[in-house]
Design an enzyme around this catalytic site. Structure first.
Site, short mmCIF file in Angstrom:
data_model
loop_
_atom_site.label_atom_id
_atom_site.label_comp_id
_atom_site.label_asym_id
_atom_site.label_seq_id
_atom_site.Cartn_x
_atom_site.Cartn_y
_atom_site.Cartn_z
N GLY A 74 0.96 -1.12 -0.18
CA GLY A 74 -0.05 0.18 0.03
C GLY A 74 0.92 1.21 -0.11
O GLY A 74 2.01 1.12 0.53
N GLN A 79 3.18 9.91 0.93
CA GLN A 79 4.42 9.25 0.88
C GLN A 79 5.26 9.58 -0.15
O GLN A 79 6.49 9.04 -0.32
CB GLN A 79 4.22 7.63 1.18
CG GLN A 79 3.66 7.48 2.53
CD GLN A 79 3.45 5.93 2.65
OE1 GLN A 79 2.44 5.27 1.97
NE2 GLN A 79 4.30 5.05 3.29
N CYS A 121 5.71 0.36 7.58
CA CYS A 121 5.38 1.39 6.72
C CYS A 121 6.50 1.70 6.06
O CYS A 121 7.68 1.62 6.52
CB CYS A 121 4.89 2.28 7.73
SG CYS A 121 4.39 4.17 6.71
N LEU A 122 6.51 1.75 4.65
CA LEU A 122 7.34 2.08 3.77
C LEU A 122 8.21 3.44 4.44
O LEU A 122 9.35 3.72 3.97
CB LEU A 122 6.93 2.40 2.43
CG LEU A 122 6.52 0.98 1.61
CD1 LEU A 122 5.85 1.52 0.30
CD2 LEU A 122 7.40 0.12 1.49
N HIS A 163 -4.52 1.41 7.42
CA HIS A 163 -3.42 2.27 7.38
C HIS A 163 -3.14 3.19 6.22
O HIS A 163 -2.85 4.21 6.63
CB HIS A 163 -2.19 0.80 6.88
CG HIS A 163 -0.65 1.51 7.02
ND1 HIS A 163 0.03 1.13 7.95
CD2 HIS A 163 -0.09 2.24 6.17
CE1 HIS A 163 1.20 1.65 7.82
NE2 HIS A 163 1.19 2.56 6.78
N GLU A 164 -3.57 3.00 5.08
CA GLU A 164 -3.72 3.95 4.19
C GLU A 164 -4.43 5.04 4.43
O GLU A 164 -4.25 6.55 4.08
CB GLU A 164 -3.82 3.59 2.57
CG GLU A 164 -2.84 2.38 2.20
CD GLU A 164 -1.45 2.56 2.29
OE1 GLU A 164 -1.09 3.86 2.31
OE2 GLU A 164 -0.71 1.51 2.92
N HIS A 167 -2.95 7.55 6.54
CA HIS A 167 -1.92 8.27 6.03
C HIS A 167 -2.78 9.58 5.42
O HIS A 167 -2.03 10.61 5.55
CB HIS A 167 -1.22 7.59 4.78
CG HIS A 167 0.04 6.95 5.14
ND1 HIS A 167 1.08 7.42 5.86
CD2 HIS A 167 0.48 5.52 5.00
CE1 HIS A 167 2.24 6.38 6.20
NE2 HIS A 167 1.51 5.39 5.49
ZN LIG Z 1 2.48 3.58 5.59
#
Ligand SMILES: [Zn+2]
Length: 198
Positions: A74, A79, A121-122, A163-164, A167
């Site tokens: 995701g 991000q 998380c990236l 999660h997204e 964000h």
């Molecule tokens: Zn994330």
């Protein structure tokens, strides 16, 4: 969001999954660098997507390519430095083109059950934590063409949606951890930053 490695690679040898280059990550795509924790854009709510044009469709495909390149499941627009209510999700990691989900202006309309599972998380590479999320969620959103739809997700997909969407509201998974765990991660990141490794 980053995958749970044990679950994602269960049907294939880990080495194959790690070296595979998904079809969607074609040469024409722009791979964006992922913004890391500490950048204020990650803690700001994104602006609604209003223009559904060719530029947006290109951005969405570039986001998928960037997500696959970073081996995520995701990725939200903040991000990659764009403060927009836009995210992409693919819990198959590019293995199934039909699993690609574009979420423009998503909202949770229903949530049910609870699952405590580790997530990452990236934008916070190298750190993971257990987060309580709904087992099922139904969300409404628009696709890259602006068409409204509803989709229900279970377990990992439900977690990725939550999660997204977090964000897009400027919320990171760290905020769902205990203060102790959160402060520990923040201290480690601070140290990494001092060493020029963040
Ligand atoms: Zn994330």
């Amino acid at each position: 969001m980053t995958p749970m490695p044990d679950k994602l690679t269960s049907s294939e040898p880990a080495s194959a999954a790690a070296t595979e280059v998904p079809q969607a990550a074609s040469a024409a795509r722009k791979i964006y660098p992922i913004v890391k924790y500490g950048d204020p854009i990650l803690e700001r709510a994104g602006a609604p997507v209003k223009k559904f044009d060719a530029e947006l469709e290109q951005l969405v495909e570039d986001m998928f390519a960037s997500m696959y390149g970073a081996q995520g499941v995701g990725l939200a627009a903040p991000q990659i430095g764009k403060s927009l209510r836009l995210a992409v999700v693919d819990v198959t990691g590019g293995k199934n083109p039909e699993a690609k989900i574009v979420l423009a202006n998503p909202e949770i309309v229903h949530a049910e059950g609870e699952v405590r599972e580790e997530e990452g998380c990236l934008s916070i590479p190298g750190f993971r934590g257990y987060v309580l999320r709904p087992q099922f969620v139904t969300i409404k959103a628009q696709n890259a063409k602006g068409e409204a739809f509803e989709i229900r997700g279970e377990n990992l997909l439900a977690r990725a949606f939550c999660h997204e969407i977090d964000h897009l509201n400027g919320i990171l998974f760290l905020q769902h951890l205990s203060m102790l765990k959160r402060d520990l991660i923040k201290r480690k990141i601070k140290k990494l930053r001092k060493q020029g490794e963040w």
